[in-house]
Write a protein that holds these residues in place. Structure first.
Motif, PDB file in Angstrom:
ATOM      1  N   ARG A 122       0.898  -1.159  -0.109  1.00 46.39           N
ATOM      2  CA  ARG A 122      -0.089   0.107   0.018  1.00 46.39           C
ATOM      3  C   ARG A 122       0.944   1.279  -0.208  1.00 46.39           C
ATOM      4  O   ARG A 122       0.625   2.186   0.664  1.00 46.39           O
ATOM      5  CB  ARG A 122      -0.922   0.025   1.132  1.00 46.39           C
ATOM      6  N   THR A 123       1.980   1.139  -0.905  1.00 48.81           N
ATOM      7  CA  THR A 123       2.653   2.460  -0.793  1.00 48.81           C
ATOM      8  C   THR A 123       3.317   2.455  -2.371  1.00 48.81           C
ATOM      9  O   THR A 123       3.340   1.541  -3.083  1.00 48.81           O
ATOM     10  CB  THR A 123       4.041   2.149  -0.103  1.00 48.81           C
ATOM     11  N   GLY A 124       3.163   3.806  -2.695  1.00 50.65           N
ATOM     12  CA  GLY A 124       3.612   4.198  -4.287  1.00 50.65           C
ATOM     13  C   GLY A 124       2.785   5.279  -4.743  1.00 50.65           C
ATOM     14  O   GLY A 124       2.514   6.425  -3.854  1.00 50.65           O
ATOM     15  N   VAL A 125       2.383   5.312  -5.903  1.00 49.48           N
ATOM     16  CA  VAL A 125       1.860   6.676  -6.451  1.00 49.48           C
ATOM     17  C   VAL A 125       0.723   6.003  -7.238  1.00 49.48           C
ATOM     18  O   VAL A 125       0.748   5.039  -8.245  1.00 49.48           O
ATOM     19  CB  VAL A 125       2.698   7.175  -7.555  1.00 49.48           C
ATOM     20  N   LEU A 126      -0.617   6.615  -7.069  1.00 47.30           N
ATOM     21  CA  LEU A 126      -1.760   6.204  -7.726  1.00 47.30           C
ATOM     22  C   LEU A 126      -2.053   7.596  -8.509  1.00 47.30           C
ATOM     23  O   LEU A 126      -2.435   8.273  -8.072  1.00 47.30           O
ATOM     24  CB  LEU A 126      -3.085   5.975  -6.712  1.00 47.30           C
ATOM     25  N   LEU A 127      -2.083   7.491  -9.896  1.00 45.18           N
ATOM     26  CA  LEU A 127      -2.204   8.492 -10.869  1.00 45.18           C
ATOM     27  C   LEU A 127      -3.752   8.371 -11.355  1.00 45.18           C
ATOM     28  O   LEU A 127      -4.215   7.095 -11.526  1.00 45.18           O
ATOM     29  CB  LEU A 127      -1.514   8.350 -12.120  1.00 45.18           C
ATOM     30  N   GLY A 128      -4.488   9.424 -11.553  1.00 48.12           N
ATOM     31  CA  GLY A 128      -5.763   9.443 -11.919  1.00 48.12           C
ATOM     32  C   GLY A 128      -6.363  10.129 -10.589  1.00 48.12           C
ATOM     33  O   GLY A 128      -6.569  11.060 -10.223  1.00 48.12           O
ATOM     34  N   PRO A 129      -6.973   8.830 -10.180  1.00 48.09           N
ATOM     35  CA  PRO A 129      -7.541   7.724 -10.777  1.00 48.09           C
ATOM     36  C   PRO A 129      -8.531   7.856 -11.774  1.00 48.09           C
ATOM     37  O   PRO A 129      -9.262   8.902 -11.767  1.00 48.09           O
ATOM     38  CB  PRO A 129      -8.104   7.070  -9.314  1.00 48.09           C
ATOM     39  N   GLY A 130      -8.683   6.769 -12.445  1.00 46.47           N
ATOM     40  CA  GLY A 130      -9.515   6.835 -13.741  1.00 46.47           C
ATOM     41  C   GLY A 130     -11.050   6.350 -13.409  1.00 46.47           C
ATOM     42  O   GLY A 130     -11.909   7.148 -13.812  1.00 46.47           O
ATOM     43  N   THR A 131     -10.937   5.401 -12.245  1.00 39.56           N
ATOM     44  CA  THR A 131     -12.515   5.054 -11.829  1.00 39.56           C
ATOM     45  C   THR A 131     -12.351   5.074 -10.264  1.00 39.56           C
ATOM     46  O   THR A 131     -11.167   4.830  -9.661  1.00 39.56           O
ATOM     47  CB  THR A 131     -12.826   3.536 -12.272  1.00 39.56           C
ATOM     48  N   ILE A 132     -13.507   4.779  -9.596  1.00 41.97           N
ATOM     49  CA  ILE A 132     -13.649   4.702  -8.133  1.00 41.97           C
ATOM     50  C   ILE A 132     -12.903   3.561  -7.666  1.00 41.97           C
ATOM     51  O   ILE A 132     -12.447   3.308  -6.475  1.00 41.97           O
ATOM     52  CB  ILE A 132     -15.028   4.891  -7.730  1.00 41.97           C
ATOM     53  N   GLY A 133     -12.725   2.420  -8.467  1.00 41.88           N
ATOM     54  CA  GLY A 133     -12.183   1.193  -8.004  1.00 41.88           C
ATOM     55  C   GLY A 133     -10.441   1.204  -8.298  1.00 41.88           C
ATOM     56  O   GLY A 133     -10.180   0.148  -7.555  1.00 41.88           O
ATOM     57  N   ASP A 134      -9.952   2.114  -8.866  1.00 44.29           N
ATOM     58  CA  ASP A 134      -8.458   2.067  -8.988  1.00 44.29           C
ATOM     59  C   ASP A 134      -7.959   2.260  -7.525  1.00 44.29           C
ATOM     60  O   ASP A 134      -6.812   1.586  -7.459  1.00 44.29           O
ATOM     61  CB  ASP A 134      -8.153   3.258  -9.930  1.00 44.29           C
ATOM     62  N   ALA A 135      -8.421   3.006  -6.894  1.00 41.61           N
ATOM     63  CA  ALA A 135      -7.716   3.086  -5.537  1.00 41.61           C
ATOM     64  C   ALA A 135      -7.838   1.706  -4.572  1.00 41.61           C
ATOM     65  O   ALA A 135      -7.355   1.792  -3.474  1.00 41.61           O
ATOM     66  CB  ALA A 135      -8.505   4.431  -4.658  1.00 41.61           C
ATOM     67  N   ASP A 136      -8.953   0.904  -4.782  1.00 37.33           N
ATOM     68  CA  ASP A 136      -8.908  -0.422  -4.082  1.00 37.33           C
ATOM     69  C   ASP A 136      -7.803  -1.113  -3.959  1.00 37.33           C
ATOM     70  O   ASP A 136      -7.364  -1.986  -2.893  1.00 37.33           O
ATOM     71  CB  ASP A 136      -9.830  -1.235  -4.648  1.00 37.33           C
ATOM     72  N   LEU A 137      -6.797  -0.841  -5.147  1.00 37.82           N
ATOM     73  CA  LEU A 137      -5.325  -1.560  -4.811  1.00 37.82           C
ATOM     74  C   LEU A 137      -4.423  -1.019  -3.636  1.00 37.82           C
ATOM     75  O   LEU A 137      -3.700  -1.720  -3.192  1.00 37.82           O
ATOM     76  CB  LEU A 137      -4.714  -1.063  -6.210  1.00 37.82           C
ATOM     77  N   PHE A 138      -4.789   0.098  -3.147  1.00 41.24           N
ATOM     78  CA  PHE A 138      -4.159   0.461  -1.957  1.00 41.24           C
ATOM     79  C   PHE A 138      -4.978   0.450  -0.867  1.00 41.24           C
ATOM     80  O   PHE A 138      -4.620   0.943   0.325  1.00 41.24           O
ATOM     81  CB  PHE A 138      -3.583   2.040  -2.125  1.00 41.24           C
ATOM     82  N   GLY A 139      -6.192  -0.046  -0.936  1.00 41.19           N
ATOM     83  CA  GLY A 139      -7.131   0.075   0.185  1.00 41.19           C
ATOM     84  C   GLY A 139      -7.704   1.290   0.372  1.00 41.19           C
ATOM     85  O   GLY A 139      -7.993   1.662   1.856  1.00 41.19           O
ATOM     86  N   LEU A 140      -7.909   2.199  -0.590  1.00 40.38           N
ATOM     87  CA  LEU A 140      -8.385   3.507  -0.297  1.00 40.38           C
ATOM     88  C   LEU A 140      -9.757   3.677  -1.259  1.00 40.38           C
ATOM     89  O   LEU A 140     -10.015   3.004  -2.096  1.00 40.38           O
ATOM     90  CB  LEU A 140      -7.423   4.513  -0.901  1.00 40.38           C
ATOM     91  N   ARG A 141     -10.479   4.948  -0.846  1.00 35.59           N
ATOM     92  CA  ARG A 141     -11.466   5.185  -1.358  1.00 35.59           C
ATOM     93  C   ARG A 141     -11.448   6.514  -1.923  1.00 35.59           C
ATOM     94  O   ARG A 141     -11.630   7.489  -1.279  1.00 35.59           O
ATOM     95  CB  ARG A 141     -12.793   4.859  -0.622  1.00 35.59           C
ATOM     96  N   LEU A 142     -11.096   6.778  -3.385  1.00 41.68           N
ATOM     97  CA  LEU A 142     -10.714   8.089  -3.769  1.00 41.68           C
ATOM     98  C   LEU A 142     -11.636   8.403  -4.988  1.00 41.68           C
ATOM     99  O   LEU A 142     -11.884   7.394  -5.853  1.00 41.68           O
ATOM    100  CB  LEU A 142      -9.284   8.316  -4.150  1.00 41.68           C
ATOM    101  N   HIS A 143     -11.992   9.542  -5.008  1.00 43.61           N
ATOM    102  CA  HIS A 143     -12.640  10.091  -6.175  1.00 43.61           C
ATOM    103  C   HIS A 143     -12.019  10.122  -7.239  1.00 43.61           C
ATOM    104  O   HIS A 143     -10.775  10.581  -7.466  1.00 43.61           O
ATOM    105  CB  HIS A 143     -13.450  11.270  -6.052  1.00 43.61           C
ATOM    106  N   PRO A 144     -12.445   9.601  -8.532  1.00 42.37           N
ATOM    107  CA  PRO A 144     -11.953   9.659  -9.863  1.00 42.37           C
ATOM    108  C   PRO A 144     -12.000  11.188 -10.283  1.00 42.37           C
ATOM    109  O   PRO A 144     -12.720  11.867 -10.178  1.00 42.37           O
ATOM    110  CB  PRO A 144     -12.688   8.789 -10.972  1.00 42.37           C
ATOM    111  N   ASP A 145     -10.693  11.588 -11.157  1.00 43.11           N
ATOM    112  CA  ASP A 145     -10.867  12.885 -11.745  1.00 43.11           C
ATOM    113  C   ASP A 145     -10.612  12.843 -13.038  1.00 43.11           C
ATOM    114  O   ASP A 145      -9.374  12.718 -13.383  1.00 43.11           O
ATOM    115  CB  ASP A 145      -9.785  13.749 -10.831  1.00 43.11           C
ATOM    116  N   ARG A 146     -11.809  12.842 -13.810  1.00 44.64           N
ATOM    117  CA  ARG A 146     -11.467  12.558 -15.233  1.00 44.64           C
ATOM    118  C   ARG A 146     -10.844  13.830 -15.924  1.00 44.64           C
ATOM    119  O   ARG A 146     -10.671  13.580 -17.184  1.00 44.64           O
ATOM    120  CB  ARG A 146     -12.984  12.096 -15.892  1.00 44.64           C
ATOM    121  N   THR A 147     -10.788  14.948 -15.473  1.00 43.55           N
ATOM    122  CA  THR A 147     -10.265  16.007 -16.165  1.00 43.55           C
ATOM    123  C   THR A 147      -8.857  16.420 -15.465  1.00 43.55           C
ATOM    124  O   THR A 147      -8.254  17.380 -15.886  1.00 43.55           O
ATOM    125  CB  THR A 147     -11.188  17.437 -15.582  1.00 43.55           C
ATOM    126  N   ALA A 148      -8.334  15.323 -14.795  1.00 37.61           N
ATOM    127  CA  ALA A 148      -6.939  15.478 -14.142  1.00 37.61           C
ATOM    128  C   ALA A 148      -5.875  15.479 -15.450  1.00 37.61           C
ATOM    129  O   ALA A 148      -5.968  14.891 -16.229  1.00 37.61           O
ATOM    130  CB  ALA A 148      -6.623  14.557 -13.273  1.00 37.61           C
TER     131      ALA A 148
END
Length: 788
Positions: free
Chosen positions: A723-749
């Motif tokens: 659970r350490t590194g860099v999560l870019l985007g995220p593109g979907t709400i499920g992308d952050a599941d890899l790190f055990g997080l709930r982050l909002h997607p930002d499609r305009t990032a």
């Protein structure tokens, strides 16, 4: 006046001399009484022509023309307040009525003039504003013993002379009227209908139940021709002195009517004897634009004047004050152009002008209308409505601040935040949150990505009230309904797009002004207010001993690696970008932050570029670096670097194994780790990952978050468990599941926008672009063009 009671009724048709008779009555009363003895209120529903000259009399306390429901109500409320004032004065002097008061010593120090209200065309008033006429009649009846009198005149009295009016009539005058019914309504006989129309001013009067008296009313409209002033002139001559010049005539000659001449004479006589003009029956109407609120008294620093409230019931106009010590949200509800945004600026700038930045921290949320507040040293952030991710950060940061304050307040033993601030200088500052365009904010945040953001914001504002957090909101209809309506305790209603929406604020539609200027509003109790313009001149920088607000900065769209190298304090760390609320350099340090890092994100987000940035810094730090990659990308910039230990093909890992045996602390950078499932290099990478902690090595895996979402095994998923590194985007709400997080997607990032994650804690960040390669080296593709 004392003999003829509270009411006088005058009836007369057009051309009968009715208006002339009213003017004669007014100036005759003024000519025989000082302003301290007589006060006049003149009401002309036709626009004021009937009493134009009389308005200049020093006895005139008010002129009412062009009434509407609100102005009529204001006049009645002011007159009711005048009756209450008279009752207090009489009670204080121990007098039973006005005549008794005039005989007391108090009458010499506190004059209480008789108040005569004269209404022309009261039939038109009765038809269009019946409540006003009924109210005036009731006031005159109640004011019988208080020295209040009512004179009413109309062309068509039939049907409008009510039983209440007749019950209080002592003097009735009928000039020529149109028919028997009109005459009988005024003088109880038909004779006024037979008066000669060629004799204007001929009238019949009946006092009480007495007999009719015929008379000819005085005519005051003729041109004024003053007598020759040389006929009689007087000057004083004293022994031993030279005689002074002859006095000028009292009245100037030419160009005025007899009525104007009498008004001039009364005015000059008032000045000559030193009489005081009549006090106004009511305060002037609120201004259509208020530069600033007149300071009536000195206010404490935590109070700010934001407008002027009209209180006709108290015969007063008082400041509308926002008190930082008083709990409750403020809401300015109005349509675009109503003055709601100006109200927020007024609150912010006027407070900032009187409170140090160490005692007040501002946070603004708007579509750009409040962007100018960012220049204030009090302002910790101005968040655009479109930047919901930053708003999430602001809400989280303030929620953390509220939680810390609640614990600190409990530890002090003080009951309230105000007591804490009064008792000690170490208490934290006030926090003021300003939100403009609440409707748009609620609409944009009401999606899947930011579900619950508005609820969290409202919860923050409610819970923060106990520890010094105040909020002022501005919006349209949304402030009057739904979740926020119950939270707004101090509501100010400006011009609405639909006047019927006033009912949502608990107000009658008639309570709103018909055509209000910008800044005109109505409070919850129905009082009208004119909001002021911002007048404060806030400081441009922090005071020397003051602490500034918590910053929640917007993330940059572009960061250069050289900026990180010059500002980072962690020399052992890998500086990856700029981020966090205060835009600090974000780093990952081998060992402290683990030795297995995952760089992941959707295609085009900058995964490979981030790997290249990290690898370049590790090379400069003297670490042995090996790259595992099978396709062109940003890492190609390292191929020609003599410091690179090895470039490894995933299908031929033998050299990597030998290098790892020679250099146990080897850094291995892997691109497209999601594509290495069941390849020859995968077992080697698992061994590198397993031994990294023991040998001081480091494994960086770059992978597509889209591919990882469909996998259940592989080296990238194993590295993700740390659970350490860099999560870019995220593109979907499920992308952050890899790190055990709930982050909002930002499609305009933009490319490189993401989060630095350390053991499951995420900090928003903009990844830096790697330095340009030296001459002769391959230039890396941009993050947007890189397949990774």
């Amino acid at each position: 006046l004392a003999a003829d009671g509270p009411h006088v009724l005058v009836g007369g048709t057009t051309g009968s001399g009715k208006s002339e008779l009213l003017r004669t009555l007014v100036v005759s009363l003024a000519a025989h009484n000082r302003p301290e003895q007589l006060s006049l209120v003149l009401v002309d529903y036709k626009g004021g022509a009937a009493f134009r000259e009389c308005a200049a009399l020093p006895h005139t306390a008010g002129v009412v023309t062009d009434l509407d429901d609100r102005l009529a109500d204001r006049a009645l409320r002011s007159l009711r307040a005048e009756l209450r004032r008279r009752e207090r004065i009489l009670g204080g002097a121990g007098a039973a009525d006005h005549d008794g008061y005039l005989a007391t010593p108090a009458a010499r120090t506190t004059p209480l003039p008789r108040l005569v209200v004269v209404i022309d065309e009261f039939r038109a008033l009765a038809e269009e504003l019946p409540a006003f006429v009924d109210g005036m009649v009731r006031l005159a009846a109640l004011g019988r013993s208080l020295g209040v009198h009512l004179v009413m005149a109309t062309q068509r009295p039939a049907g409008v002379v009510t039983a209440d009016i007749k019950a209080n009539l002592n003097l009735r005058i009928a000039l020529r009227v149109r028919d028997r019914a009109d005459s009988e309504d005024v003088i109880d006989c038909a004779e006024a209908a037979a008066l000669d129309p060629r004799t204007p001013g001929r009238a019949l009067a009946r006092s009480g139940d007495g007999s009719l008296v015929g008379f000819q009313a005085v005519h005051l409209s003729a041109p004024w021709r003053p007598a020759d002033p040389s006929v009689v002139r007087v000057r004083e001559v004293c022994w031993g002195t030279t005689a002074g010049p002859w006095p000028q005539p009292l009245l100037a000659a030419g160009g005025t009517s007899e009525l104007g001449a009498v008004v001039d004479a009364v005015t000059q006589a008032t000045l000559t004897v030193g009489a005081q003009p009549a006090p106004a029956a009511w305060l002037p109407a609120l201004p259509t634009m208020l530069e600033s609120v007149p300071p009536s008294t000195e206010l404490p620093p935590h109070w700010v004047r934001v407008g002027l409230v009209d209180r006709p019931d108290r015969q007063a106009q008082e400041p509308l004050v926002l008190d930082l010590h008083e709990p409750g949200l403020w809401g300015f509800a109005g349509t675009s152009g109503s003055g709601r945004t100006t109200a927020l600026r007024t609150v912010a700038r006027n407070l900032a002008a009187q409170v140090e930045p160490s005692d007040l921290h501002l946070y603004a949320i708007s579509g750009g209308s409040l962007a100018g507040l960012a220049e204030l040293p009090h302002c910790g952030a101005h968040v655009e409505l479109d930047d919901l991710n930053r708003l999430e950060r602001l809400v989280s940061r303030l929620a953390l601040e509220v939680a810390q304050r609640r614990r600190a307040l409990a530890a002090t033993g003080h009951g309230t935040f105000v007591q804490w601030r009064v008792a000690t200088r170490t208490a934290p500052p006030h926090v003021l949150v300003l939100v403009d365009d609440w409707d748009l904010l609620a609409q944009r945040a009401d999606g899947v990505e930011h579900a619950g953001l508005i609820d969290r914001l409202l919860a923050l504002l409610r819970e923060g009230e106990a520890v010094g957090v105040r909020a002022v909101l501005a919006g349209d209809r949304a402030l009057l309904v739904g979740r926020v309506a119950s939270a707004v305790e101090h509501r100010v209603v400006l011009r609405l797009a639909d006047r019927a929406d006033a009912a949502l604020a608990g107000l009658a539609t008639s309570a709103l002004p018909a055509d209000p200027p910008p800044g005109r509003a109505v409070l919850a109790d129905g009082a009208e207010v004119q909001l002021s313009l911002p007048t404060g001149d806030p400081p441009r920088q922090l005071s020397r001993d003051g602490a500034g607000p918590l910053r929640v900065e917007a993330l940059p769209t572009l960061v250069r690696a050289e900026r990180l190298a010059s500002s980072t304090l962690d020399r052992d760390g890998v500086a990856l970008g700029q981020g966090g609320d205060e835009l600090t350099v974000q780093t990952l340090t081998p060992g402290r932050d683990g030795r297995r890092w995952l760089i992941t994100g959707p295609a085009g987000s900058g995964v490979t570029t981030t790997l290249a940035l990290a690898a370049a810094q590790l090379l400069r730090a003297g670490r042995a670096v090996a790259v595992v990659a099978s396709r062109p990308g940003a890492l190609d910039a390292l191929r020609g670097d003599p410091r690179l230990a090895q470039w490894c093909d995933p299908a031929q890992p033998q050299e990597l194994v030998r290098l790892r045996q020679q250099l146990p602390d080897l850094v291995v950078v892997v691109d497209d780790a999601d594509q290495l499932l069941d390849t020859p290099v995968e077992p080697v990478l698992r061994e590198v990952a397993r031994l990294a902690d023991r040998d001081g090595g480091l494994l960086l895996c770059g992978a597509s978050s889209t591919s990882l979402a469909t996998q259940y095994r592989g080296i990238a998923l194993e590295v993700a468990r740390d659970r350490t590194g860099v999560l870019l985007g995220p593109g979907t709400i499920g992308d952050a599941d890899l790190f055990g997080l709930r982050l909002h997607p930002d499609r305009t990032a933009p490319p490189g926008r993401g989060h630095l994650v350390v053991r499951g804690r995420a900090v928003p960040m903009q990844v830096a672009l790697p330095d340009a390669p030296s001459r002769g080296e391959t230039s890396p593709p941009t993050a947007a063009s890189s397949a990774g």
